[in-house]
Design a protein around this motif. Structure first.
Motif, PDB file in Angstrom:
ATOM      1  N   GLY A   1      35.568  -4.888  24.436  1.00 17.41           N
ATOM      2  CA  GLY A   1      35.126  -5.668  23.294  1.00 17.41           C
ATOM      3  C   GLY A   1      35.995  -6.889  23.062  1.00 17.41           C
ATOM      4  N   ALA A   2      37.310  -6.748  23.279  1.00 14.14           N
ATOM      5  CA  ALA A   2      38.224  -7.880  23.104  1.00 14.14           C
ATOM      6  C   ALA A   2      37.913  -8.995  24.100  1.00 14.14           C
ATOM      7  N   VAL A   3      37.657  -8.613  25.348  1.00 16.91           N
ATOM      8  CA  VAL A   3      37.349  -9.606  26.381  1.00 16.91           C
ATOM      9  C   VAL A   3      36.029 -10.304  26.082  1.00 16.91           C
ATOM     10  N   LEU A   4      35.023  -9.545  25.668  1.00 15.99           N
ATOM     11  CA  LEU A   4      33.719 -10.144  25.364  1.00 15.99           C
ATOM     12  C   LEU A   4      33.811 -11.100  24.179  1.00 15.99           C
ATOM     13  N   LEU A   5      34.518 -10.696  23.125  1.00 14.02           N
ATOM     14  CA  LEU A   5      34.633 -11.553  21.945  1.00 14.02           C
ATOM     15  C   LEU A   5      35.401 -12.829  22.272  1.00 14.02           C
ATOM     16  N   GLY A   6      36.556 -12.696  22.931  1.00 17.05           N
ATOM     17  CA  GLY A   6      37.343 -13.872  23.283  1.00 17.05           C
ATOM     18  C   GLY A   6      36.618 -14.774  24.258  1.00 17.05           C
ATOM     19  N   GLY A   7      36.010 -14.192  25.287  1.00 15.93           N
ATOM     20  CA  GLY A   7      35.276 -14.991  26.263  1.00 15.93           C
ATOM     21  C   GLY A   7      34.059 -15.667  25.674  1.00 15.93           C
ATOM     22  N   GLY A   8      33.349 -14.966  24.783  1.00 15.93           N
ATOM     23  CA  GLY A   8      32.180 -15.571  24.152  1.00 15.93           C
ATOM     24  C   GLY A   8      32.540 -16.768  23.307  1.00 15.93           C
TER      25      GLY A   8
ATOM     26  N   TRP B   1      28.812  -8.378  22.854  1.00 15.69           N
ATOM     27  CA  TRP B   1      29.875  -7.791  22.029  1.00 15.69           C
ATOM     28  C   TRP B   1      29.320  -7.235  20.721  1.00 15.69           C
ATOM     29  N   PHE B   2      28.430  -7.981  20.060  1.00 12.96           N
ATOM     30  CA  PHE B   2      27.901  -7.540  18.764  1.00 12.96           C
ATOM     31  C   PHE B   2      27.068  -6.277  18.907  1.00 12.96           C
ATOM     32  N   VAL B   3      26.253  -6.230  19.948  1.00 12.18           N
ATOM     33  CA  VAL B   3      25.438  -5.035  20.180  1.00 12.18           C
ATOM     34  C   VAL B   3      26.339  -3.828  20.423  1.00 12.18           C
ATOM     35  N   GLY B   4      27.385  -4.045  21.225  1.00 10.52           N
ATOM     36  CA  GLY B   4      28.312  -2.949  21.486  1.00 10.52           C
ATOM     37  C   GLY B   4      29.053  -2.513  20.235  1.00 10.52           C
ATOM     38  N   ALA B   5      29.451  -3.499  19.402  1.00 12.35           N
ATOM     39  CA  ALA B   5      30.161  -3.178  18.158  1.00 12.35           C
ATOM     40  C   ALA B   5      29.272  -2.407  17.188  1.00 12.35           C
TER      41      ALA B   5
ATOM     42  N   PRO C   1      31.357   4.148  19.025  1.00 12.73           N
ATOM     43  CA  PRO C   1      31.986   4.928  17.952  1.00 12.73           C
ATOM     44  C   PRO C   1      33.281   4.287  17.451  1.00 12.73           C
ATOM     45  N   GLU C   2      34.002   3.573  18.333  1.00 16.53           N
ATOM     46  CA  GLU C   2      35.253   2.930  17.942  1.00 16.53           C
ATOM     47  C   GLU C   2      35.309   1.511  18.523  1.00 16.53           C
ATOM     48  N   PRO C   3      34.533   0.573  17.976  1.00 11.52           N
ATOM     49  CA  PRO C   3      34.514  -0.790  18.498  1.00 11.52           C
ATOM     50  C   PRO C   3      35.764  -1.574  18.112  1.00 11.52           C
ATOM     51  N   LEU C   4      35.938  -2.724  18.734  1.00 10.12           N
ATOM     52  CA  LEU C   4      37.058  -3.609  18.408  1.00 10.12           C
ATOM     53  C   LEU C   4      37.041  -3.966  16.926  1.00 10.12           C
ATOM     54  N   ILE C   5      35.885  -4.395  16.438  1.00 15.13           N
ATOM     55  CA  ILE C   5      35.676  -4.675  15.018  1.00 15.13           C
ATOM     56  C   ILE C   5      34.447  -3.887  14.590  1.00 15.13           C
ATOM     57  N   ASP C   6      34.623  -3.000  13.653  1.00 13.58           N
ATOM     58  CA  ASP C   6      33.510  -2.155  13.212  1.00 13.58           C
ATOM     59  C   ASP C   6      32.654  -2.931  12.225  1.00 13.58           C
ATOM     60  N   VAL C   7      31.650  -3.638  12.747  1.00 16.52           N
ATOM     61  CA  VAL C   7      30.810  -4.490  11.909  1.00 16.52           C
ATOM     62  C   VAL C   7      29.959  -3.677  10.937  1.00 16.52           C
TER      63      VAL C   7
END
Length: 484
Positions: free
Chosen positions: A207-214, A249-253, A257-263
């Motif tokens: 999740g960190a890589v997807l958010l930063g890369g996006g 990243w958003f779909v995964g979050a 069960p334990e995403p980088l940021i729990d939206v």
């Protein structure tokens, strides 16, 4: 009973032990400034050295990386302990500084800046330690001191670094930053006890890589689109990759069960708080980026702006540090009385007024110095009130994660408005005596964008104040009854 990071119960009054803790954590935040903000002092020299007209890549890359590092290290702090992760954060930032110091080309330099971005986590980790160690009312004031008092050192360091950079080149700044980071890592390890609160879980590295890369892809489009064309293939490819990564990243979050940021667990008041921080901190940081660019141009060029010859860039960047020293503790004191949300609203309103003053400040040194000081007050109020408001919305076991969201808001806002401002400047340049320079149109449009961000933040902050007043508990001003 909640145990503090010092190994005893929470501080309910001021004492020598608490003062010592605050001094150490304030010095930790000095490391953050030396890694993130201080390079603004030598921004024109870095642009010349790497032969680029994209200041945002040199300046804002560390902030961009902070978006990836902050929630990752915040979650790690909740799982493994705040002190342990703070030491790791300082070491990562120091390693990034060394890479920047020896980087032979811009690609490696940017990589170093991204590693330096880990330093941003030190801010909210220090806040988490303070809130764990203090009763709420003491904590609000202590947070203001910790997040802003390091600016006292920044004032002196601005002039020292300017002289050292003149004598030895801008690389010396990064060597100094690496040394300070290593020294503070040792200090934290030997003087601060580990927190005893733990939250079981695991880290979402993907999740960190997807958010930063996006975010890098989207901001890369903004940066390259202004020079290559908004519909050119390379910028559009970056945009497409960035959007896909962010959606992924958003779909995964939303499903992990334990995403980088729990939206799923970010409530309305916290969303409003993060939006205010995003806009307010972004507007402030973009104005800070403009100061050295304006300060390096003499008024004699006849461009309608310019402060070179009227005062050093170090002076212009030291004045906001003075304002920061004032704004942080005052915001903490006010938060304990009227609530952090109301204090946050006052900070962004002040920022809007001051940003308008910079329309004159880009050509008149006295106005520029006054505006720069008040911008520092604004920054101190936004940072302190943002942390206090967000922390009041979170249970003890989620302090690290929720505090990291404040840094995410600051980072995304700063990077976004830095890149937007840089795009405006690069698309409105003029040629004077054979030299390409920023136009008055670009400079004033840049300020107008920052002013608009402050204005929107003020409106959102008004809604936040109404929400927090409706849910305020009698014993703690501005605290929400519902968790974040």
């Amino acid at each position: 009973m909640r145990r503090s990071s010092t190994g005893a119960g929470p501080h309910t009054s001021w004492n020598a032990r608490l003062v010592g803790l605050i001094v150490v954590l304030a010095l930790v935040n000095f490391v953050v400034d030396s890694a993130i903000t201080a390079p603004l002092l030598v921004l024109p020299e870095m642009l010349d050295h790497f032969d680029t007209d994209q200041p945002a890549w040199l300046n804002a890359t560390a902030m961009l990386a902070g978006v990836m590092w902050a929630p990752l290290l915040g979650k790690a702090a909740d799982i493994h302990g705040t002190r342990k992760v703070l030491v790791l954060t300082l070491l990562l930032g120091g390693a990034g500084s060394l890479i920047c110091a020896v980087a032979p080309h811009i690609a490696l330099f940017v990589a170093g800046r991204m590693l330096q971005g880990a330093s941003l986590a030190a801010v909210f980790l220090a806040v988490a330690i303070v809130r764990d160690a203090c009763a709420p009312r003491i904590a609000m004031i202590a947070v203001g001191i910790v997040t802003s008092s390091s600016a006292v050192l920044n004032i002196a360091s601005r002039f020292l670094i300017e002289r050292l950079a003149t004598a030895f080149g801008f690389h010396v700044l990064f060597f100094v930053s690496a040394f300070v980071a290593a020294a503070m890592a040792i200090t934290v390890r030997t003087t601060i006890a580990e927190s005893r609160t733990r939250t079981p879980g695991k880290l979402d590295l993907g999740g960190a890589v997807l958010l930063g890369g996006g975010l890098a892809g989207v901001l890369g489009y903004i940066s390259l689109g202004s020079s290559l064309g908004w519909l050119a293939a390379p910028p559009l490819a970056l945009l497409a990759v960035g959007v896909v990564a962010l959606v992924w990243w958003f779909v995964g979050a939303s499903r992990k069960p334990e995403p980088l940021i729990d939206v799923r667990n970010i409530g309305g008041p916290l969303k409003l708080t993060l939006l205010v921080i995003f806009l307010g901190a972004g507007a402030y940081q973009s104005m800070l980026q403009l100061i050295p660019l304006v300060g390096a141009v003499p008024a004699e060029r006849g461009l309608g702006y310019g402060l070179a010859g009227q005062g050093s860039v170090a002076l212009l960047l030291a004045v906001p540090a003075i304002g920061l020293v004032v704004g942080g503790p005052v915001a903490g004191w006010l938060a304990a009385r009227i609530g952090p949300a109301a204090t946050l609203a006052g900070g962004v309103v002040l920022g809007f007024v001051v940003s308008l003053g910079m329309l004159l400040g880009v050509a008149q040194l006295p106005v520029a110095l006054c505006s720069a000081f008040l911008l520092g007050v604004t920054a101190g109020a936004i940072a302190t009130s943002g942390f206090n408001t967000a922390a009041a919305l979170a249970p003890t076991e989620r302090q690290g994660v929720v505090s990291s969201l404040v840094v995410v808001g600051v980072s995304i806002g700063s990077v976004a408005l830095d890149f937007v401002g840089s795009a405006v400047l690069s698309s409105t340049v003029v040629v004077v005596d054979g030299e390409t320079m920023n136009s008055a149109t670009g400079v004033f449009s840049y300020i107008a964008i920052a002013s608009a961000a402050f204005a929107i933040a003020a409106v959102v902050a008004g809604g936040l104040v109404r929400r927090t007043r409706a849910n305020r508990t009698p014993s703690a001003p501005g605290l929400e009854r519902n968790p974040a």
